[in-house]
Design a protein around this motif. Structure first.
Motif, PDB file in Angstrom:
ATOM      1  N   SER A  35      28.796 -38.572  21.578  1.00  0.00           N
ATOM      2  CA  SER A  35      29.647 -38.856  22.792  1.00  0.00           C
ATOM      3  C   SER A  35      30.378 -37.625  23.314  1.00  0.00           C
ATOM      4  CB  SER A  35      30.460 -39.871  22.950  1.00  0.00           C
ATOM      5  OG  SER A  35      31.022 -40.204  24.087  1.00  0.00           O
ATOM      6  N   THR A  40      30.849 -37.966  27.421  1.00  0.00           N
ATOM      7  CA  THR A  40      31.043 -39.214  28.009  1.00  0.00           C
ATOM      8  C   THR A  40      32.092 -39.920  26.924  1.00  0.00           C
ATOM      9  OG1 THR A  40      29.233 -40.013  26.341  1.00  0.00           O
ATOM     10  CG2 THR A  40      28.444 -39.443  28.821  1.00  0.00           C
ATOM     11  N   ASP A  57      28.593 -50.202  28.493  1.00  0.00           N
ATOM     12  CA  ASP A  57      27.249 -50.175  28.902  1.00  0.00           C
ATOM     13  C   ASP A  57      26.863 -48.621  29.829  1.00  0.00           C
ATOM     14  OD1 ASP A  57      28.473 -50.696  31.400  1.00  0.00           O
ATOM     15  OD2 ASP A  57      27.177 -52.439  31.821  1.00  0.00           O
ATOM     16  N   SER A  58      27.696 -48.039  30.284  1.00  0.00           N
ATOM     17  CA  SER A  58      27.569 -46.932  30.900  1.00  0.00           C
ATOM     18  C   SER A  58      27.355 -45.773  30.034  1.00  0.00           C
ATOM     19  CB  SER A  58      28.576 -46.762  31.930  1.00  0.00           C
ATOM     20  OG  SER A  58      29.743 -46.424  31.250  1.00  0.00           O
ATOM     21  N   ASP A  59      27.299 -45.964  28.797  1.00  0.00           N
ATOM     22  CA  ASP A  59      27.059 -44.949  27.714  1.00  0.00           C
ATOM     23  C   ASP A  59      28.186 -44.100  27.483  1.00  0.00           C
ATOM     24  OD1 ASP A  59      25.268 -43.872  25.818  1.00  0.00           O
ATOM     25  OD2 ASP A  59      24.851 -42.194  26.955  1.00  0.00           O
TER      26      ASP A  59
END
Length: 84
Positions: A35, A40, A57-59
């Motif tokens: 990530s 992210t 849920d948006s990664d």
């Protein structure tokens, strides 16, 4: 919209949370590094030790200095208040 306090005035949307896990295992450490490489990762620890990893849920992956049990407890409190 329901928000969960993840420590030090930081909030995440309860509807977008997939999991809240401890950062100790190798797969979670790998997830954090991947990530970070993708851009992210959101570090909300304010320089303190990471105690919980919130997977969205948006990664996105959010690091928190509050334990997973505390974050889950705060989420449950918010859910009870919303029901009343």
């Amino acid at each position: 919209m329901q928000l969960i306090n993840i420590g030090y005035g930081n909030m995440v949307s309860a509807a977008r949370v997939i999991a809240i896990v401890a950062p100790d295992s190798a797969p979670i450490k790998r997830l954090i590094q991947e990530s970070r490489d993708k851009g992210t990762l959101i570090d909300a620890t304010y320089g303190r030790k990471t105690r919980a990893v919130v997977i969205m849920d948006s990664d996105h992956v959010v690091l928190s200095a509050v334990s997973p049990e505390t974050v889950c407890g705060r989420a449950a409190e918010e859910e009870v208040e919303e029901d009343e």
